[in-house]
Design an enzyme around this catalytic site. Sequence first.
Site, PDB file in Angstrom:
ATOM      1  N   TRP A   1       2.840  28.615  -9.651  1.00  0.00           N
ATOM      2  CA  TRP A   1       2.622  28.710 -11.094  1.00  0.00           C
ATOM      3  C   TRP A   1       1.909  27.448 -11.563  1.00  0.00           C
ATOM      4  CZ3 TRP A   1       4.640  25.375 -14.912  1.00  0.00           C
ATOM      5  CH2 TRP A   1       4.261  25.716 -16.217  1.00  0.00           C
TER       6      TRP A   1
ATOM      7  N   GLU B   1       2.810  33.504 -10.398  1.00  0.00           N
ATOM      8  CA  GLU B   1       3.521  33.653 -11.662  1.00  0.00           C
ATOM      9  C   GLU B   1       2.588  33.485 -12.856  1.00  0.00           C
ATOM     10  OE1 GLU B   1       7.296  31.549 -14.002  1.00  0.00           O
ATOM     11  OE2 GLU B   1       6.765  30.961 -11.958  1.00  0.00           O
TER      12      GLU B   1
ATOM     13  N   LYS C   1       1.875  33.463 -17.179  1.00  0.00           N
ATOM     14  CA  LYS C   1       2.509  32.873 -18.355  1.00  0.00           C
ATOM     15  C   LYS C   1       1.747  33.314 -19.593  1.00  0.00           C
ATOM     16  CE  LYS C   1       4.291  28.429 -20.049  1.00  0.00           C
ATOM     17  NZ  LYS C   1       5.737  28.702 -19.998  1.00  0.00           N
TER      18      LYS C   1
ATOM     19  N   ASP D   1       8.383  36.535 -14.684  1.00  0.00           N
ATOM     20  CA  ASP D   1       9.327  35.661 -15.371  1.00  0.00           C
ATOM     21  C   ASP D   1       9.622  36.297 -16.721  1.00  0.00           C
ATOM     22  OD1 ASP D   1      10.365  33.575 -17.157  1.00  0.00           O
ATOM     23  OD2 ASP D   1       9.922  32.191 -15.519  1.00  0.00           O
TER      24      ASP D   1
ATOM     25  N   HIS E   1       8.181  34.810 -19.970  1.00  0.00           N
ATOM     26  CA  HIS E   1       6.761  34.508 -20.096  1.00  0.00           C
ATOM     27  C   HIS E   1       5.957  35.578 -20.827  1.00  0.00           C
ATOM     28  CE1 HIS E   1       6.435  31.275 -16.703  1.00  0.00           C
ATOM     29  NE2 HIS E   1       7.375  31.011 -17.594  1.00  0.00           N
TER      30      HIS E   1
ATOM     31  N   HIS F   1      11.928  35.986 -11.961  1.00  0.00           N
ATOM     32  CA  HIS F   1      12.519  34.779 -12.523  1.00  0.00           C
ATOM     33  C   HIS F   1      13.231  35.224 -13.798  1.00  0.00           C
ATOM     34  CE1 HIS F   1       9.963  31.427 -10.446  1.00  0.00           C
ATOM     35  NE2 HIS F   1      10.657  32.161  -9.608  1.00  0.00           N
TER      36      HIS F   1
ATOM     37  N   ASP G   1       8.756  31.403 -24.386  1.00  0.00           N
ATOM     38  CA  ASP G   1       9.350  30.918 -23.142  1.00  0.00           C
ATOM     39  C   ASP G   1      10.298  29.758 -23.442  1.00  0.00           C
ATOM     40  OD1 ASP G   1       9.892  30.577 -20.476  1.00  0.00           O
ATOM     41  OD2 ASP G   1       8.130  29.349 -20.098  1.00  0.00           O
TER      42      ASP G   1
ATOM     43  N   ASP H   1      13.387  29.517 -22.408  1.00  0.00           N
ATOM     44  CA  ASP H   1      14.238  29.268 -21.242  1.00  0.00           C
ATOM     45  C   ASP H   1      15.703  29.096 -21.579  1.00  0.00           C
ATOM     46  OD1 ASP H   1      12.573  29.330 -18.835  1.00  0.00           O
ATOM     47  OD2 ASP H   1      11.450  27.743 -19.809  1.00  0.00           O
TER      48      ASP H   1
ATOM     49  N   ASP I   1      15.567  31.177 -13.709  1.00  0.00           N
ATOM     50  CA  ASP I   1      14.616  30.147 -14.148  1.00  0.00           C
ATOM     51  C   ASP I   1      14.848  29.846 -15.626  1.00  0.00           C
ATOM     52  OD1 ASP I   1      12.617  28.358 -14.442  1.00  0.00           O
ATOM     53  OD2 ASP I   1      10.959  29.732 -14.062  1.00  0.00           O
TER      54      ASP I   1
END
Length: 417
Positions: free
Chosen positions: A185, A224, A226, A257, A260, A284, A292, A294, A324
């Site tokens: 990534w 990956e 984004k 992910d 993302h 992820h 994002d 997280d 993640d």
Amino acid sequence: MKAELIEKAYAVAKERYAAIGVDTDKVIEQLEKQQISLHCWQTDDVVGFERNDALSGGIQTTGNYPGRARNIDEVRKDIEFVKTLIAGNHRLNLHEIYGDFGGKFVDRDQVEVGHFQSWIDWAKENNMKLDFNSTSFSHPKSGELTLSNPDKAIRDFWIEHTKRCRRIADAMGKAQNDPCIMNIWVHDGAKDMPVQRKKYREILAASLDEIMEEKLDGVKNCFEAKLFGIGLESYTVGSHDFYTAYCATRKQMYTLDTGHYEPTENVSDFVSTLLMYVPELMLHVSRPVRWDSDHVTIMNDQTLDLFKELVRSDALDRAHVGLDYFDASINRIGAYLVGTRATQKCILQALLEPKAKLREYEDYGQNFERLALMEEAKSMPFGAVFDYFNLKNNVPVGEEYIAAIQQYEKDVTSKRN
């Protein structure tokens, strides 16, 4: 919680699920085999052991809860403790900045297998398999562009870094007799609107092709995408459409992910299409509150839908599951447990769906019956199955793990500040 109560509740749940064609014993066996790749960076806020600097390069950890792991021994101690509280046997996902550098500075185009030999040895001792990631952020040469940089010197630096990371992952895979999943990534993008979008994507594709030229049997590669990063809001080189096309044409694994994408998107919608054109998926699992961000994974609709789609597509064996997120606002070990258990609960719910009956209804156009059974399945006693799964694997049941983490904080992490 008394074992006999859990066993009684499970006996009732087992009978109820059997009535709709689901064998809970077999489901538990499947869940026990389902590995989750724990992300080492939750222990220390993605600082690593290279520069001891905060994140930069389009991502950011927020919060300052006491007890952050400060060195390799503390990271390992935390992971070893987490491992004792989670049912099943899981993997560990490392970023390159977590190498055992012995207190010396090793730039990223000089990293070698030797810097991860102690991780390979530790993983063997702890019966864990390793996965790996190149690290393009938080470096003086990161800037806005790394592998897509028109400046050959900078681009070559990151190409060399990623090649070396693949060799490290290959060594890990061969040592553990199981391929290491190597995730690539890069944060590359622009704060404002570029006029040469295609140019940077052509450079990125060429860089990735060069990196992938070396054939390595011990590593499986994944890429990956984004949506955007902090300070890189207007353009992302490695977008979802870019990597969908790249992985489909190169027959490579795609990394989804869940943080993302736009919060209104449901990542599960991508699964069936991607699986037609890419060999495998890397997941992820994260939680976007605003893009994002997280946040710690919870058992929400998006995560449930993701695993239900994989199970309904008979594709859970074509997906590798990892976590993640990096939340520094709460107890970091607690964040590990909440996220891992939530992921397991979502996988369990997906496996407990009466898939055969639902397919039968759909094949015969019985759409009312299909919808009704899907709704009734939501209130089936899956919690009793999850409790029994944990009891059977000798880990805390229900909220019991909270006290264990509080004690670890008192004995260990609170003394780090």
